[in-house]
Design an enzyme around this catalytic site. Structure first.
Site, mmCIF file in Angstrom:
data_model
loop_
_atom_site.group_PDB
_atom_site.id
_atom_site.type_symbol
_atom_site.label_atom_id
_atom_site.label_comp_id
_atom_site.label_asym_id
_atom_site.label_seq_id
_atom_site.Cartn_x
_atom_site.Cartn_y
_atom_site.Cartn_z
ATOM 1 N N ASP A 1 0.974 -1.215 0.076
ATOM 2 C CA ASP A 1 0.095 0.031 0.120
ATOM 3 C C ASP A 1 0.859 1.213 -0.070
ATOM 4 O O ASP A 1 0.406 2.183 0.560
ATOM 5 C CB ASP A 1 -1.105 -0.008 1.331
ATOM 6 C CG ASP A 1 -1.846 -1.186 1.194
ATOM 7 O OD1 ASP A 1 -2.167 -1.575 0.436
ATOM 8 O OD2 ASP A 1 -1.902 -1.755 2.450
ATOM 9 N N GLY B 1 -4.273 -4.275 -4.484
ATOM 10 C CA GLY B 1 -5.191 -3.176 -4.885
ATOM 11 C C GLY B 1 -4.446 -2.030 -5.363
ATOM 12 O O GLY B 1 -4.053 -1.485 -4.251
HETATM 13 P P1 IMP Z 1 -2.633 -12.938 1.724
HETATM 14 O O1 IMP Z 1 -1.739 -12.419 0.467
HETATM 15 O O2 IMP Z 1 -4.198 -12.706 1.461
HETATM 16 O O3 IMP Z 1 -2.453 -14.404 1.787
HETATM 17 O O4 IMP Z 1 -2.329 -12.102 3.128
HETATM 18 C C1 IMP Z 1 -1.207 -12.237 3.541
HETATM 19 C C2 IMP Z 1 -0.946 -11.047 4.419
HETATM 20 O O5 IMP Z 1 -0.481 -10.109 3.338
HETATM 21 C C3 IMP Z 1 -1.948 -10.038 5.162
HETATM 22 O O6 IMP Z 1 -1.487 -9.712 6.233
HETATM 23 C C4 IMP Z 1 -2.564 -9.179 4.397
HETATM 24 O O7 IMP Z 1 -3.143 -8.140 4.783
HETATM 25 C C5 IMP Z 1 -1.164 -8.762 3.614
HETATM 26 N N1 IMP Z 1 -1.413 -8.366 2.176
HETATM 27 C C6 IMP Z 1 -1.705 -9.073 1.110
HETATM 28 N N2 IMP Z 1 -1.890 -8.316 -0.062
HETATM 29 C C7 IMP Z 1 -1.660 -7.221 0.410
HETATM 30 C C8 IMP Z 1 -1.316 -5.905 -0.277
HETATM 31 O O8 IMP Z 1 -1.518 -5.692 -1.635
HETATM 32 N N3 IMP Z 1 -1.261 -4.716 0.378
HETATM 33 C C9 IMP Z 1 -0.976 -4.725 1.898
HETATM 34 N N4 IMP Z 1 -1.118 -6.098 2.492
HETATM 35 C C10 IMP Z 1 -1.351 -6.992 1.861
#
Ligand code: IMP
Length: 424
Positions: free
Chosen positions: A13, A40
């Site tokens: 982010d 995102g």
């Molecule tokens: P996952 O990638 O859905 O397995 O999530 C694992 C960790 O990465 C969690 O703490 C999410 O909040 C974080 N995370 C995954 N994608 C993003 C992103 O695009 N921005 C910020 N945090 C992310």
């Protein structure tokens, strides 16, 4: 322009989408090389906000090829919805603009289901995943039982792979987690339909990138998430399931390391994190709330409030090393306007230049820098920034040891101040 990798240097982010969009003006292709729709990327173009989860941020530049590399995990439903949303806004993809690697792994319904069920079972120990099925899909990829995009246009192959995978997945869903079994024929029909829709975009993505290079073109690699969410170098186990560091651009696209010329790290002027895990410079209640409100710090994918804190220089010095950063782009500097004094974490107690492998015990040492009151969102050149603001940027650069060549003072494309002639 040289071939450039753009990566997040914190916990995601950082505003990568905006910087990629600005740099993509000079690129022939923009490539996503890891992650999936857990990302995102928010772009604001002519006052209109576009949030992309899977499509590379170059998609708004018609002349730019958008490549989804082999290292990405693709949820075809989300990808198709994203393409249709762009069409509905009059920004449809030009013929041949989007290229999907046949080798990219597919997020299946059981991956999403297991991601959510496992988090539920972990309770207070949960990772705080986005629930998009990212981890379970990468697990299957590494276990060599994944379904790849190319399989969606081969009905017999897809059926055989599903017949091999689904009984085990259903056993886990039903017997371990008390969920409901998924139906093979329904999944097959749904995913073959996706295959039909996406078939025209499937290609040898690495081959295309090699051709662009042979013809003297330039490639921009768009990282997702951030360095400290990297499965190896991040705050394990509170990380995502892919390598997010610059080196992953090669494995996730098929371009060799000697063809990467610059690595730009995107860094927020403060720090945020979504989900669980250590965060040494996290701010206390009132300042955390202030930064979240002024910086609109809510996840672009899940809408979850982000945890907010101060700039962490040791974190950035480590990011500079593991990514081989050549430059930095500093984003959201405008969010700090109006603060009297701004704390900056300059070191961790007891650590000199080495980086603690476990951040849960890191105790930040702060320095306070003078703030500024002026609105900086209208600045069109770095020299127009107030003195205290320039001093803040200069101090961060000195602490990290990498030149800050881009400063962003608002979400719009034109609110991007560049030092020198970046990548002409
Ligand atoms: P996952 O990638 O859905 O397995 O999530 C694992 C960790 O990465 C969690 O703490 C999410 O909040 C974080 N995370 C995954 N994608 C993003 C992103 O695009 N921005 C910020 N945090 C992310």
């Amino acid at each position: 322009m040289p071939n450039v990798v753009v990566v997040g240097t914190q916990w995601g982010d950082e505003g990568k989408g905006k910087v990629v969009d600005v740099l993509s003006r000079k690129a022939d292709a923009v490539v996503r090389f890891q992650g999936g729709n857990n990302a995102g990327h928010t772009l604001v173009v002519n006052g209109e906000t576009v949030i992309l989860h899977l499509l590379p941020s170059g998609v708004l530049r018609e002349e730019c090829k958008c490549v989804v590399g082999n290292g990405v995990v693709v949820d075809p439903k989300v990808l198709i919805e994203e393409m249709e949303e762009l069409e509905a806004r009059g920004k449809a993809l030009r013929d041949g603009q989007l290229v999907l690697s046949r080798l990219a792994d597919v997020i299946m319904p059981y991956h999403r289901e297991l991601d959510i069920l496992r988090e539920r079972r972990l309770g207070s120990q949960k990772i705080g995943t986005t629930g998009r099925g990212i981890g379970p899909t990468y697990e299957d990829k590494v276990a060599r039982r994944g379904i790849r995009l190319g399989d969606l246009v081969e009905p017999e192959v897809l059926r055989a792979k599903l017949e091999a995978a689904l009984p085990d997945k259903n056993r886990m869903i039903v017997e371990w987690h008390g969920g409901e079994a998924l139906d093979l024929e329904a999944i097959l029909a749904e995913y073959l339909a996706y295959g039909e829709r996406l078939g025209p975009y499937l290609a040898d993505a690495a081959g295309l990138l090699h051709r662009i290079q042979r013809e003297g073109g330039s490639i921009l690699f768009e990282g997702a998430q951030g360095t400290f969410l990297d499965v190896d170098h991040g705050t394990y186990p509170y990380v995502t399931s892919s390598n997010t560091v610059a080196g992953a651009a090669c494995a996730g696209s098929g371009v060799g390391p000697t063809d990467i010329h610059e690595v730009v790290g995107i860094v927020k002027a403060y720090t945020t994190r979504v989900g669980s895990g250590p965060f040494p410079s996290e701010a206390d209640g009132e300042m955390d709330e202030h930064l979240r409100k002024v910086g609109h710090e809510f996840g672009a994918t899940t809408g979850r409030p982000r945890r907010c804190g101060w700039f962490d220089a040791p974190l950035l010095r480590q990011a500079a090393r593991v990514n081989g950063l050549t430059r930095l782009a500093l984003t959201k500097l405008d969010v700090l306007s109006g603060l009297d004094r701004i704390p900056v974490c300059v070191a961790y107690e007891g650590y000199d230049d080495e980086f603690p492998h476990d951040l849960t015990t890191a105790v930040p040492v702060y320095e306070e820098l003078p703030g500024w009151t002026e609105d900086i969102t209208q600045a069109t050149a770095l020299e127009q920034l107030p003195e205290a603001c320039l001093a803040y940027v200069a101090r961060l650069q000195e602490l990290v040891g990498v030149p800050i060549d881009v400063v962003s003072v608002g979400p719009g494309r034109d609110q991007t101040l560049v030092r020198g002639d970046l990548f002409t």
